[in-house]
Design an enzyme around this catalytic site. Structure first.
Site, PDB file in Angstrom:
ATOM      1  N   MET A 123     -10.944   2.035  15.146  1.00 21.41           N
ATOM      2  CA  MET A 123      -9.574   1.757  15.574  1.00 21.41           C
ATOM      3  C   MET A 123      -8.914   2.992  16.165  1.00 21.41           C
ATOM      4  SD  MET A 123      -8.261  -0.609  12.367  1.00 21.41           S
ATOM      5  CE  MET A 123      -8.879   0.484  11.081  1.00 21.41           C
TER       6      MET A 123
ATOM      7  N   LEU B 217       2.400  -4.530   3.446  1.00 21.85           N
ATOM      8  CA  LEU B 217       3.392  -3.553   3.859  1.00 21.85           C
ATOM      9  C   LEU B 217       2.907  -2.187   3.402  1.00 21.85           C
ATOM     10  CD1 LEU B 217       6.628  -5.456   2.739  1.00 21.85           C
ATOM     11  CD2 LEU B 217       5.729  -5.289   5.080  1.00 21.85           C
TER      12      LEU B 217
ATOM     13  N   ASP C 123     -36.446  14.741 -23.286  1.00 21.09           N
ATOM     14  CA  ASP C 123     -35.929  13.784 -24.257  1.00 21.09           C
ATOM     15  C   ASP C 123     -35.387  12.536 -23.569  1.00 21.09           C
ATOM     16  OD1 ASP C 123     -33.033  13.222 -26.072  1.00 21.09           O
ATOM     17  OD2 ASP C 123     -35.005  12.978 -26.957  1.00 21.09           O
TER      18      ASP C 123
ATOM     19  N   ARG D  90       0.863  -1.188   0.000  1.00 24.06           N
ATOM     20  CA  ARG D  90       0.000   0.000   0.000  1.00 24.06           C
ATOM     21  C   ARG D  90       0.893   1.230   0.000  1.00 24.06           C
ATOM     22  NH1 ARG D  90      -5.444  -1.245   1.885  1.00 24.06           N
ATOM     23  NH2 ARG D  90      -5.669   0.929   2.488  1.00 24.06           N
TER      24      ARG D  90
ATOM     25  N   CYS E 165      -1.259 -11.865   7.665  1.00 21.54           N
ATOM     26  CA  CYS E 165      -0.977 -10.528   7.120  1.00 21.54           C
ATOM     27  C   CYS E 165       0.074 -10.600   6.022  1.00 21.54           C
ATOM     28  CB  CYS E 165      -0.498  -9.599   8.232  1.00 21.54           C
ATOM     29  SG  CYS E 165      -0.167  -7.920   7.650  1.00 21.54           S
TER      30      CYS E 165
ATOM     31  N   CYS F  29      -3.678 -11.073  12.168  1.00 28.28           N
ATOM     32  CA  CYS F  29      -2.252 -10.848  11.933  1.00 28.28           C
ATOM     33  C   CYS F  29      -1.545 -12.075  11.358  1.00 28.28           C
ATOM     34  CB  CYS F  29      -1.574 -10.433  13.238  1.00 28.28           C
ATOM     35  SG  CYS F  29      -2.274  -8.940  13.987  1.00 28.28           S
TER      36      CYS F  29
ATOM     37  N   CYS G  82      -6.169  15.919   2.040  1.00 30.07           N
ATOM     38  CA  CYS G  82      -7.492  15.341   1.835  1.00 30.07           C
ATOM     39  C   CYS G  82      -8.532  16.446   1.838  1.00 30.07           C
ATOM     40  CB  CYS G  82      -7.807  14.308   2.920  1.00 30.07           C
ATOM     41  SG  CYS G  82      -9.284  13.349   2.553  1.00 30.07           S
TER      42      CYS G  82
END
Length: 598
Positions: free
Chosen positions: A245, A314, A566, A68, A311, A308, A75
């Site tokens: 979280m 990374l 239309d 990732r 998993c 985990c 943002c």
């Protein structure tokens, strides 16, 4: 199971080979042993027979083939669970990874076995060179290239993302109620509709399934869980509920954390046959499905039931740090290594050392809540921008929230919004009178007819050049069937609201060709908004036109209604266009404002 075999590659340190069910992997005993891994990526047909990279395999045997990459910290939302209310300091742009550095990092990981890359943020679609980055990444022969986005810009950029090689899209959406969206995101409720339009566009362009990420908070949006599930009935959606979280500054509270099993119970009370599917070992989401539904539901249970052990992820942060665990505070700077001129071999050793230190699991729910970790926005989420007073939406604006040309509401959201604040508009059918800044007079002459009744074009040569604006409005009433088709966005000719908006803009620009006595004008702005009128089963069209010229733009603002007719006549012809009128004009000799007072 085969016993581990130890052998020696000439000139190298020992490496352990583990065999299991016909597959094998190399586990690194020293950094030099990785020389047995090829430096270049083989073709997909051959790579299945090669061992997975020692650099990306941790001491617990987990093979990390999923990367990732955060491409920005910026943002256009500011979600409460994502970051502190006071904001976070953003990294100077020169300290973020450049496009070339992102591509180099991606190539390094791909050469070692990564076959799935997802781009995140902040909000990744705010990065202007993202299409160029995606185009280069698409040449690396990956199985998947994904984007996680808050959806605000998605509808506009969808074609470019598709052509750049994006194969999967995750959209963050935490509520189906526009007003609640404002509370969660600290942004105007109108932004919700942009997100929904992006979802509609992604579905139309074939992203099946499209993943919807919903962070569930008790007392905030847990009452909408079943409404999200209902979306999967007829749509290729994978709705994924994420347990709330803890990250530094988001004021995590156990009382607001809704556990996965509690969510399942809520859903099963409404859908008794809601049942579990089989999950691959590396999946973070526990998959469920209602028999007969097109889509499915997932639960990301980071807090109550960690995953985990499987998993394979990374993360690279926007400022170039490698995080081997989302909840870990240990990071190494890939950026600094790259800018120091590090060799490829030393870079791989650096990565391998970090992966090798990865713990078997994160610290656990209560420990995580007290640990120092980056705010989520600076790791890889899709929501943040500093808040200022000008971003606060006045109450009056919320009460009269407009549905723009990009806004199509799912029925669940429509029902919620109507319950929360009534319908979008409640215009009364009463007499409408015109009022100008000067007194009404019937002695004025018609401007396009001379004293003998012959047609003439008004001479504007000596009129003053000013900036002039005009706003107009029309109401298009539809049958129940046609209106529902518009809401569902399933008309054969496409999205009614979007196409009508484009045609309205084109019509305004072509007014002098459509109406013979109008002057051709240099149009500087045309804005078309379309609002669904649920009580009247209609579409209200509002158009703004602007020019800097010596005559006004009233006619340009009055030309948008017929396209809706239309688009809808394929359903039936029970359509009425009414209440076409000028709302206001300014910048000319006299200003005007429409009044509906008797």
């Amino acid at each position: 199971m085969l016993k581990p075999l130890t052998f020696v590659v000439f000139g190298l340190s020992p490496t352990t080979l583990i065999g299991n069910a016909g597959t094998c992997k190399f586990r690194q005993l020293s950094s030099k042993a990785a020389n047995i891994i090829p430096k270049t990526r083989p073709t997909r047909e051959k790579e299945e027979f090669l061992p997975f990279s020692a650099f990306l395999t941790d001491k617990h045997g987990r093979q990390h083939n999923y990367l990732r990459i955060s491409v920005t910290e910026r943002c256009n939302l500011r979600c409460t669970y994502c970051m502190p209310e006071e904001g976070v300091p953003l990294t100077p742009s020169q300290k973020l990874l450049s496009a070339a550095e992102i591509v180099r990092v991606a190539k390094t990981f791909v050469q070692q076995g990564v076959d799935k890359i997802r781009f995140t943020g902040g909000e990744p679609l705010l990065r202007k060179d993202l299409p160029s980055i995606l185009g280069q990444i698409s040449e690396l022969n990956l199985k998947s290239i994904g984007i996680t986005t808050n959806g605000i810009l998605l509808a506009r950029l969808m074609p470019e993302l598709k052509s750049s090689g994006v194969t999967s899209i995750n959209v963050s959406l935490d509520t189906l109620i526009p007003k609640k969206f404002e509370k969660i995101s600290r942004r105007p409720a109108s932004a919700w509709f942009k997100v929904w339009k992006g979802i509609e566009m992604a579905e139309l362009m074939g992203y099946h399934p499209l993943k919807i990420n919903c962070v569930v908070q008790g007392g905030v949006n847990d009452d909408e869980i079943c409404d999200f599930v209902e979306l999967t009935k007829d749509r290729h959606l994978d709705v994924r509920f994420i347990e709330y979280m803890p990250f530094t500054g988001n004021k995590w509270d156990l009382s607001r954390m809704v556990a996965y099993k509690d969510m399942v119970e809520m859903i099963q009370s409404r859908y008794p046959n809601f049942s579990k599917l089989e999950d691959p070992v590396t999946h973070t989401s526990k998959a469920y499905k209602i028999p007969g539904h097109v889509g499915q539901v997932g639960f990301i249970t980071s807090m109550s039931e960690h995953f985990c052990g499987g998993c394979n992820r990374l993360r690279i942060t926007a400022d170039g740090n490698l995080k081997v665990c989302l909840f870990g505070n240990a990071e190494i700077s890939i950026r600094d290594a790259l800018r120091s001129g590090i060799s490829e071999e030393d870079l791989l050793n650096l990565i391998g050392q970090a992966v090798g230190r990865k713990h078997p699991r994160h610290a656990g729910m209560m420990n995580l809540s007290s640990m120092k970790n980056r705010p989520m926005i600076l790791i890889d989420h899709a929501k943040f921008r500093p808040m200022t007073k000008r971003h606060v939406t006045p109450k009056r604006r919320l009460d009269n929230l407009q549905l723009t040309q990009r806004n199509i509401i799912p029925i669940t959201a429509m029902n919620h919004y109507q319950q929360a604040s009534g319908s979008f508009y409640n215009y009364q059918n009463h007499a409408r009178l015109f009022q100008t800044s000067s007194s009404n007079s019937y002695s004025k002459e018609l401007s396009h007819v001379d004293a003998q009744g012959r047609v003439k074009m008004v001479d504007v040569t000596n009129k003053q050049i000013t900036t002039r604006e005009a706003e107009a409005e029309a109401l298009v009433l539809l049958s129940d069937l046609a209106f529902q088709a518009v809401v569902d966005s399933k008309l054969k000719k496409g999205d009614v609201l979007t196409i009508a908006q484009i045609a309205g803009i084109m019509g305004a620009k072509q007014t002098s060709n459509l109406i013979p006595l109008c002057h051709p004008l240099p149009i500087s702005k045309v804005d078309v908004q379309l609002t669904l009128e649920f009580e009247q089963k209609g579409i209200r069209i509002r158009t703004l036109a602007k020019t800097t010229s010596n005559t006004g733009v009233e006619m340009e603002a009055l030309t948008a209604a017929l396209t809706v007719y239309d688009m809808c006549k394929a359903i039936d012809h029970q359509i009425i266009i009414k209440d076409i009128h000028l709302l206001k004009k300014s910048g000319g000799k006299t200003d005007f404002k429409f009044s509906d007072e008797k």
